[in-house]
Enzyme design. Sequence first.
Site, PDB file in Angstrom:
ATOM      1  CG  HIS A   1     -13.472  -2.294  -2.225  1.00  0.00           C
ATOM      2  ND1 HIS A   1     -13.320  -2.727  -3.528  1.00  0.00           N
ATOM      3  CD2 HIS A   1     -14.605  -2.867  -1.775  1.00  0.00           C
ATOM      4  CE1 HIS A   1     -14.318  -3.541  -3.838  1.00  0.00           C
ATOM      5  NE2 HIS A   1     -15.121  -3.630  -2.788  1.00  0.00           N
TER       6      HIS A   1
ATOM      7  CE1 TYR B   1      -3.001  -3.298   0.997  1.00  0.00           C
ATOM      8  CE2 TYR B   1      -4.021  -1.709  -0.474  1.00  0.00           C
ATOM      9  CZ  TYR B   1      -3.981  -2.978   0.070  1.00  0.00           C
ATOM     10  OH  TYR B   1      -4.898  -3.921  -0.310  1.00  0.00           O
TER      11      TYR B   1
ATOM     12  CD  GLN C   1     -15.918  -2.336  -7.460  1.00  0.00           C
ATOM     13  OE1 GLN C   1     -15.509  -3.472  -7.250  1.00  0.00           O
ATOM     14  NE2 GLN C   1     -16.405  -1.951  -8.634  1.00  0.00           N
ATOM     15  CG  ASN C   2     -11.429   3.137  -8.283  1.00  0.00           C
ATOM     16  OD1 ASN C   2     -11.455   1.925  -8.496  1.00  0.00           O
ATOM     17  ND2 ASN C   2     -11.753   4.036  -9.203  1.00  0.00           N
TER      18      ASN C   2
ATOM     19  N   GLY D   1     -15.972   1.434 -15.588  1.00  0.00           N
ATOM     20  CA  GLY D   1     -14.617   0.924 -15.391  1.00  0.00           C
ATOM     21  C   GLY D   1     -14.474  -0.123 -14.308  1.00  0.00           C
ATOM     22  CB  THR D   2     -16.151  -2.050 -12.103  1.00  0.00           C
ATOM     23  OG1 THR D   2     -16.023  -3.221 -11.284  1.00  0.00           O
ATOM     24  CG2 THR D   2     -17.605  -1.872 -12.486  1.00  0.00           C
ATOM     25  CB  SER D   3     -13.773  -6.719 -14.177  1.00  0.00           C
ATOM     26  OG  SER D   3     -13.540  -6.914 -12.781  1.00  0.00           O
TER      27      SER D   3
ATOM     28  NE  ARG E   1      -3.157  -0.268  -5.028  1.00  0.00           N
ATOM     29  CZ  ARG E   1      -4.389  -0.685  -4.721  1.00  0.00           C
ATOM     30  NH1 ARG E   1      -4.554  -1.605  -3.771  1.00  0.00           N
ATOM     31  NH2 ARG E   1      -5.431  -0.192  -5.342  1.00  0.00           N
TER      32      ARG E   1
HETATM   33  N1  APR Z   1     -11.772   3.358 -19.058  1.00  0.00           N
HETATM   34  C1  APR Z   1     -12.793   2.630 -18.538  1.00  0.00           C
HETATM   35  N2  APR Z   1     -12.670   1.326 -18.148  1.00  0.00           N
HETATM   36  C2  APR Z   1     -11.457   0.772 -18.315  1.00  0.00           C
HETATM   37  C3  APR Z   1     -10.337   1.457 -18.847  1.00  0.00           C
HETATM   38  C4  APR Z   1     -10.542   2.813 -19.230  1.00  0.00           C
HETATM   39  N3  APR Z   1      -9.546   3.565 -19.742  1.00  0.00           N
HETATM   40  N4  APR Z   1      -9.272   0.600 -18.867  1.00  0.00           N
HETATM   41  C5  APR Z   1      -9.717  -0.577 -18.353  1.00  0.00           C
HETATM   42  N5  APR Z   1     -11.031  -0.482 -18.042  1.00  0.00           N
HETATM   43  C6  APR Z   1     -11.924  -1.490 -17.463  1.00  0.00           C
HETATM   44  C7  APR Z   1     -11.574  -2.926 -17.775  1.00  0.00           C
HETATM   45  O1  APR Z   1     -12.130  -3.310 -19.031  1.00  0.00           O
HETATM   46  C8  APR Z   1     -12.228  -3.652 -16.605  1.00  0.00           C
HETATM   47  O2  APR Z   1     -13.590  -3.950 -16.898  1.00  0.00           O
HETATM   48  O3  APR Z   1     -11.836  -1.379 -16.059  1.00  0.00           O
HETATM   49  C9  APR Z   1     -12.175  -2.629 -15.473  1.00  0.00           C
HETATM   50  C10 APR Z   1     -11.104  -2.955 -14.443  1.00  0.00           C
HETATM   51  O4  APR Z   1     -11.501  -4.144 -13.788  1.00  0.00           O
HETATM   52  P1  APR Z   1     -10.647  -4.602 -12.512  1.00  0.00           P
HETATM   53  O5  APR Z   1      -9.186  -4.461 -12.833  1.00  0.00           O
HETATM   54  O6  APR Z   1     -11.202  -5.922 -12.106  1.00  0.00           O
HETATM   55  O7  APR Z   1     -10.973  -3.491 -11.426  1.00  0.00           O
HETATM   56  P2  APR Z   1     -12.245  -3.423 -10.487  1.00  0.00           P
HETATM   57  O8  APR Z   1     -13.464  -3.952 -11.190  1.00  0.00           O
HETATM   58  O9  APR Z   1     -12.311  -2.029  -9.976  1.00  0.00           O
HETATM   59  O10 APR Z   1     -11.842  -4.415  -9.278  1.00  0.00           O
HETATM   60  C11 APR Z   1     -12.762  -4.509  -8.224  1.00  0.00           C
HETATM   61  O11 APR Z   1     -11.235  -5.948  -7.026  1.00  0.00           O
HETATM   62  O12 APR Z   1      -9.142  -6.467  -6.334  1.00  0.00           O
HETATM   63  C12 APR Z   1     -10.309  -5.886  -5.937  1.00  0.00           C
HETATM   64  O13 APR Z   1     -10.554  -4.278  -4.275  1.00  0.00           O
HETATM   65  C13 APR Z   1     -10.105  -4.444  -5.590  1.00  0.00           C
HETATM   66  O14 APR Z   1     -11.654  -2.621  -5.894  1.00  0.00           O
HETATM   67  C14 APR Z   1     -11.016  -3.703  -6.555  1.00  0.00           C
HETATM   68  C15 APR Z   1     -12.016  -4.764  -6.948  1.00  0.00           C
END
Ligand code: APR
Length: 236
Positions: free
Chosen positions: A106, A55, A88-89, A174-176, A58
């Site tokens: 988070h 951390y 979540q960020n 921007g989340t998976s 980061r």
């Molecule tokens: N603009 C928008 N989305 C984007 C970009 C961009 N420039 N670049 C990547 N992405 C998308 C990817 O396609 C993906 O769907 O952002 C998402 C990132 O997904 P993750 O890396 O899984 O991040 P996140 O969903 O925030 O993770 C959730 O997992 O590890 C834990 O606590 C951590 O908060 C985090 C949580």
Amino acid sequence: MKKPKLVVSTGAGISAESGISTFRDAGGLWENYPVMDVASADGFRRNPALVHEFYNARRRALLESEPNAAHRALADLEKDFDVYVITQNVDDLHERAGSSRVLHLHGELMKIRSVSDPDYIESLTPDSPDTTPQTRGRRGDLMRPHIVFFQEAVPMIEPAVELVREADVFVVIGTSLAVYPAAGLLHYVRPGVPVFYIDPNPAQTPAGVRVIRAKATEGMRILTDWLRKHREEYVV
Ligand code: APR
């Protein structure tokens, strides 16, 4: 006149264009760090120094980063909407862009909390030294990152669900959609509420979600344009 409530759920992707690594994209954090060693309760018990260093690294990267046009566009929408950001960020880029209502599911990189009393939280500044397992707060407590580790509860999910239930428009950026309970928020919108999902590589979503297949900065331009032209679809 009452402003429509715009609730936005953001993930690592909104900070990608600020140069901050996502987790699950190619080259992401979880490709380079064993997640259960650096971001889980068991990992913290096993090797707290490794977790503090993860951390600290980061936090140092965050201090070199700036909000991008997507963060700023969300802050600008506060002129026409009551905007609530659920993120979540753990970065503070939404706040630095000017968003006034940000709920961190988070935790927050720029905060530390007592190991023994989770309600005792201190803010770090850019000048704060790196933290270690021996770091003590002003009250004398041993301190830890103010982060929700895997295997830990997400205390802010209840207020987040309430916000989504009251949304007139709900946007996911921007989340998976891989991590619960955050990924389940979109199921709490009222019937008929428009739901958007901005992501260049979107995960599966329920029927009816309007996917904007774009990076956050471009997707926010498209969304802002839609919101201006379709007030009748969400103004109650
Ligand atoms: N603009 C928008 N989305 C984007 C970009 C961009 N420039 N670049 C990547 N992405 C998308 C990817 O396609 C993906 O769907 O952002 C998402 C990132 O997904 P993750 O890396 O899984 O991040 P996140 O969903 O925030 O993770 C959730 O997992 O590890 C834990 O606590 C951590 O908060 C985090 C949580």
